[in-house]
Design an enzyme around this catalytic site. Sequence first.
Site, short mmCIF file in Angstrom:
data_model
loop_
_atom_site.label_atom_id
_atom_site.label_comp_id
_atom_site.label_asym_id
_atom_site.label_seq_id
_atom_site.Cartn_x
_atom_site.Cartn_y
_atom_site.Cartn_z
N ASP A 73 6.65 4.34 4.16
CA ASP A 73 6.07 5.27 5.12
C ASP A 73 5.87 4.61 6.48
OD1 ASP A 73 5.80 7.84 3.95
OD2 ASP A 73 4.34 7.00 2.56
N GLU A 103 0.28 1.91 5.89
CA GLU A 103 1.57 2.62 5.89
C GLU A 103 1.67 3.61 7.04
OE1 GLU A 103 2.15 4.79 2.22
OE2 GLU A 103 0.04 5.31 2.08
N HIS A 141 11.38 9.25 -3.22
CA HIS A 141 10.66 8.84 -4.43
C HIS A 141 11.53 8.91 -5.67
CE1 HIS A 141 7.07 9.05 -1.92
NE2 HIS A 141 6.73 8.06 -2.71
N CYS A 173 4.06 -3.48 -0.81
CA CYS A 173 4.45 -2.78 -2.03
C CYS A 173 5.53 -1.74 -1.75
CB CYS A 173 3.24 -2.13 -2.71
SG CYS A 173 2.47 -0.86 -1.72
C1 PEP Z 1 5.19 3.20 0.92
O1 PEP Z 1 5.02 4.16 1.67
O2 PEP Z 1 5.82 2.17 1.24
C2 PEP Z 1 4.66 3.22 -0.45
C3 PEP Z 1 4.66 2.16 -1.21
O3 PEP Z 1 4.22 4.40 -0.93
P1 PEP Z 1 5.19 5.61 -1.36
O4 PEP Z 1 6.60 5.08 -1.36
O5 PEP Z 1 4.77 6.07 -2.69
O6 PEP Z 1 4.96 6.61 -0.29
MG MG Z 2 3.64 5.75 1.14
#
Ligand code: PEP
Ligand code: MG
Length: 538
Positions: free
Chosen positions: A453, A429, A188, A500
């Site tokens: 994920d 995810e 992140h 996303c």
């Molecule tokens: C993902 O898992 O691709 C996602 C967009 O959520 P995060 O990266 O915040 O886990």
């Molecule tokens: Mg995620």
Amino acid sequence: MIIREGKSVFKGVAIGSIFVYKKAGKAVNKETVENPAAELKRFEAAKAKAMEQLKGLYEKALRDVGEEEAMIFDVHQMLLDDLDYNDSIKGIIESEQMNAEYAVFMTCEQFAAMFLSMDDDYMRGRAADIKDISERVISILNGTQVSPEAMPEPVIIVAEDLAPSETVQFEKDKLLALVTQKGSANSHTAILARTMNIPSLVTTDIEIDQEYHGRMSVVDGFAGLLYIDPDEITLTKLQEKKRRADEQRALLQEMKGKETVTQSGKHIHLYSNIGGPQDVDAVLENDSEGIGLFRSEFLYLGRDSYPTEEEQFEAYKNVVSRMNGKKVIIRTLDIGADKQADYFEIPTEENPALGFRAIRICLTREEVFKTQLRALYRASAFGTLSIMFPMIISVKEVLRIKEIVEEVKLELDRSDIAYGNVELGIMIETPAAAVISDLLAPHVDFFSIGSNDLSQYTLAIDRQNQSLDNFFDPHHEAILRLIQMTIENAHKNGAWCGICGELGADMELTAKFIQMGIDELSVSPGYTLELRKHIREC
Ligand code: PEP
Ligand code: MG
């Protein structure tokens, strides 16, 4: 000149001085000192610096938000100057011969406990202020302070690793680049760097040495290199590289205002991922068509208590209003795993990525969930807001979520509070969600594929573990098949489907996603114009 190598997670060139960031250790060392008088001097110097910072904060708040909000920094100055508080610290240093950090820490514990034991709500609230001022003094004493006042000018942060809760503390306009010894491209923190549009290196072979603090350097996010004290020839070359990169970015400006359509006329909704209201400027500057993922959990990080309904409402309303009718998809809180906030008091887990996180917390702690939903629905009256839910694995969860949503709407109706027509979607995810996407689709308006994920769980590769990079294949056939299946099942049931996760910005796959029938791609704001150009050439 010193050269260090890392893995680039966002391209670009940054030139500036280094700020060596050391983690603010939770535990304060207890040490006996030989010279209490010198230790007392250290404390006095740190206190004077903290006072100066608090004065600055008071004045800034007075200018920016008004007297009422600014008062807190006045209260902090009074507490820091409180005679009993100071006597206690001095007493521990002088008579017990302890180091200043420990003396402040112990005094803070005693005073906070005393405030907490009081009947009066106002006085109990002062415990947090005592902690706040004490942490300020301790972080000045042990050199871990990262407050904006400690960074007078924009800097290149060099750190061992950065948790999302640490990264969110930095003021965006004080950051030129992030360089970490650890970290991974899908973490992140890397995502935050991309959202902030700043060059960033992870797994860099750099020592976290105060020696580097303040030294002139260049981060080359194209080559994955950090140059400390570059010689004149290298610096000139890198300045030229930066100039060309800026020029390239300027060239992309011509993509503004253009439609995101393929050669055959298919329109792809090109949206942005954000972490909070502070990122909306970048979304608008890059002419994004909407917000495809607002990671609301960032509102919960870097603080000591849950954000109130009112605070959340203001943040969501701010984003929705500034987007002026364009779609804003807000994801309900996805806390847990690498995004930790102590006040959630999540018991230590053997395997947090597979643990108590995201929707599992919301469905267990319904009041936390409902507070967020109320804030979201209230904000929906000010624009086009959609809500999506993270880490779904079953139809049962979706049905329960929808029941809770109905309860919240009923409460708002009873209080005559207006709200808009809100689309509800889920993140795909987990492999479970992708595999049963045919069963999930009839219950939602849209799917948004969280490839970060989805990849981690499908390949059984921890997204935080950089030592597995050689095994990680983001284009793995298993992931692509799950994506294809998800898109097909969405469409069969009249739902739309987007991506996303970071894969949405992977231009080697754009044409493939379009062939699969993807409706939307949501990426870091800095990728918008480049991706639009690429889609228009597809
Ligand atoms: C993902 O898992 O691709 C996602 C967009 O959520 P995060 O990266 O915040 O886990
Ligand atoms: Mg995620």
